[in-house]
Design a protein around this motif. Structure first.
Motif, short mmCIF file in Angstrom:
data_model
loop_
_atom_site.label_atom_id
_atom_site.label_comp_id
_atom_site.label_asym_id
_atom_site.label_seq_id
_atom_site.Cartn_x
_atom_site.Cartn_y
_atom_site.Cartn_z
N MET A 186 18.06 44.58 80.94
CA MET A 186 17.95 43.14 81.17
C MET A 186 19.14 42.40 80.53
SD MET A 186 14.98 40.53 79.94
CE MET A 186 13.80 40.71 81.24
N SER A 187 19.76 41.53 81.32
CA SER A 187 20.84 40.70 80.79
C SER A 187 20.31 39.27 80.69
CB SER A 187 22.03 40.74 81.74
OG SER A 187 21.65 40.20 82.99
N LYS A 188 21.08 38.40 80.04
CA LYS A 188 20.64 37.00 79.97
C LYS A 188 20.46 36.44 81.39
CE LYS A 188 22.36 35.52 75.47
NZ LYS A 188 23.03 34.47 74.72
N ARG A 189 21.36 36.85 82.28
CA ARG A 189 21.28 36.34 83.66
C ARG A 189 20.01 36.84 84.35
NH1 ARG A 189 22.99 34.57 88.49
NH2 ARG A 189 24.69 33.29 87.76
N SER A 190 19.73 38.16 84.21
CA SER A 190 18.55 38.67 84.94
C SER A 190 17.27 38.13 84.32
CB SER A 190 18.58 40.19 85.06
OG SER A 190 18.57 40.81 83.81
N TYR A 191 17.29 37.87 83.00
CA TYR A 191 16.13 37.20 82.37
C TYR A 191 15.89 35.85 83.07
CZ TYR A 191 13.39 34.63 78.86
OH TYR A 191 12.42 33.88 78.24
N MET A 192 16.99 35.10 83.25
CA MET A 192 16.84 33.77 83.87
C MET A 192 16.44 33.88 85.34
SD MET A 192 16.91 31.52 81.67
CE MET A 192 16.65 30.22 82.90
N GLU A 193 16.90 34.96 86.00
CA GLU A 193 16.48 35.14 87.40
C GLU A 193 14.96 35.36 87.47
OE1 GLU A 193 20.79 36.71 89.02
OE2 GLU A 193 19.23 38.20 88.58
N ALA A 194 14.44 36.06 86.45
CA ALA A 194 12.98 36.26 86.41
C ALA A 194 12.25 34.93 86.20
CB ALA A 194 12.63 37.26 85.30
N VAL A 195 12.86 34.03 85.40
CA VAL A 195 12.26 32.70 85.19
C VAL A 195 12.24 31.93 86.52
CG1 VAL A 195 12.60 30.44 84.08
CG2 VAL A 195 12.92 32.55 82.74
N VAL A 196 13.38 31.95 87.22
CA VAL A 196 13.46 31.21 88.49
C VAL A 196 12.47 31.79 89.51
CG1 VAL A 196 14.98 30.65 90.45
CG2 VAL A 196 15.83 30.43 88.09
N GLU A 197 12.33 33.11 89.48
CA GLU A 197 11.34 33.77 90.34
C GLU A 197 9.93 33.21 90.05
OE1 GLU A 197 12.64 35.89 92.52
OE2 GLU A 197 10.63 36.00 93.41
N GLY A 198 9.67 32.98 88.79
CA GLY A 198 8.38 32.40 88.38
C GLY A 198 8.19 30.99 88.93
#
Ligand code: 6MZ
Length: 363
Positions: free
Chosen positions: A108-120
């Motif tokens: 997990m990178s900072k970017r993919s963490y944020m992509e998971a947030v946006v997915e939410g």
């Protein structure tokens, strides 16, 4: 709690994603990790259910929460639930903040963490959501009236969400800069600003300053946790920096109060959090009263609704009862928060219309 505080439209500007998780979700996730042998569930259950925590214990709890939540599906799930919970109590505009996290063990990178947030955010289904500057949410133009639910004829709720990326005070200058760059790349996905948070006794202001300056130059909004503990030098440097908002402002001295009041920087006030962490010793001496009487811009917020077992309605109810304020004053306080949001004028206009039509139903 009284019905009117729940029914009243509200604006939430200081909510940490991982602090806002439902207890039931946290316990469920902890149980699963317990079964896998990653943690000892009975130890964790005790920590999660404890109600009074010092500031130091709160940060220990966050480390535990992060072990439990930092993977894609969980980040997506908690984002969806947190937004739906705020919308259910008539929060019509939410600025949700979270610290982008790297977790090398799962790639997990900072970017993919944020992509998971946006997915939410995309997964929100119980209400209509508008979270980017363009996307107006569920295919609904931002200025259209609330939509009737086709199944039962009731009006579906609608919530605006914007994201703030938090810099954790444990981070280096380079890590803080990475977060700011990520925020800039994600502007089209509803990221509007940067927050500085984390354990207030850790880290130095000077470490974060280059990243915060860069963020400001690039047009991101900035809010700082300021004065959660005594630290005159840092409080003065933060006020000097002149962020768009600050959070808490608990441990100010006379000179800092004067500076704050002349600056007119809006303050995010988190009553339950301040009392629980003992940043303020009792509600009747909370600085809300002084700032409110001075007509200083302020907004009531939850901070960590899950960790402190509160809701935004609960915070409004607490303020009304502790400080003897009536329905109309609380409504006005809530409406005033629109002035301090980090969204464009079109959103502000729509929110004001929304409040004004709700005002007619207030009595
Ligand atoms: C300072 C706080 C905080 O970012 O993982 N956080 N920072 N003071 C507080 N007052 C109690 N409450 C929460 O959400 C959890 C993180 O937000 C910050 C801490 O860095 C905590 O680890 P995210 O979604």
């Amino acid at each position: 709690m009284e019905h009117w505080v729940t029914m009243m439209p509200k604006v939430e500007l200081h909510a940490h994603l991982n602090g806002s998780i439902r207890d039931s979700t946290l316990l469920e996730l902890a149980r699963v990790l317990g079964e896998k042998g990653v943690i000892v569930f009975s130890d964790v259950e005790h920590v999660i259910m404890k109600s009074d925590r010092t500031l130091h214990e709160v940060f220990k709890l966050f480390d535990l929460i992060h072990i439990i939540t930092t993977d894609y599906t969980t980040v997506t799930r908690i984002t969806k639930e947190v937004v739906e919970d705020f919308a259910a109590e008539n929060v019509v505009y939410l600025e949700l903040r979270t610290t982008p996290k790297r977790n090398d063990s799962i790639g997990m990178s900072k970017r993919s963490y944020m992509e998971a947030v946006v997915e939410g955010l995309r997964a929100v289904s119980t209400v209509d959501i508008a979270f980017t500057p363009h996307d107006l949410g569920a295919g609904i133009p931002a200025n259209s009236p609330p939509v009737k639910d086709l199944c039962n004829g009731t009006t579906r709720k609608k919530i605006y969400v914007r994201l703030l990326l938090s810099i954790d005070r444990r981070e280096t200058t380079a890590a803080a800069m990475e977060t700011v760059k990520l925020a800039l790349e994600m502007r089209d996905l509803g990221v509007v600003g940067i927050d500085l948070s984390g354990n207030p006794i850790v880290g130095e202001w000077i470490t974060f300053l280059p990243a915060l300056k860069f963020a400001r130059e690039q047009g991101l909004f900035i809010t700082l946790h300021c004065g959660e503990v005594r630290n005159r030098k840092e409080i003065q440097a933060m006020l000097e920096f002149s962020p768009q908002r600050i959070g808490h402002a608990c441990c100010f001295e006379e000179e800092e109060w004067r500076k704050l009041k002349t600056s007119e920087i809006p303050v995010e006030i988190c009553l339950t959090s301040n009392i629980r962490t003992e940043s303020i010793s009792s509600i009747d001496i909370h600085h809300f009263v002084d700032l409110y009487n001075a007509k200083h811009p302020l907004v009531l917020c939850t901070d960590d609704a899950g960790v402190f077992s509160t809701t935004l309605s609960g915070e409004y109810f607490l303020a009304a009862s502790a400080f003897g304020l009536g329905k109309r004053e609380m409504f006005q306080l809530s409406r005033n928060a629109i002035d301090f949001i980090f969204a464009d004028d079109k959103v502000k206009r729509e929110l004001r219309e929304n409040f004004d039509s709700a005002a007619m139903k207030l009595d």
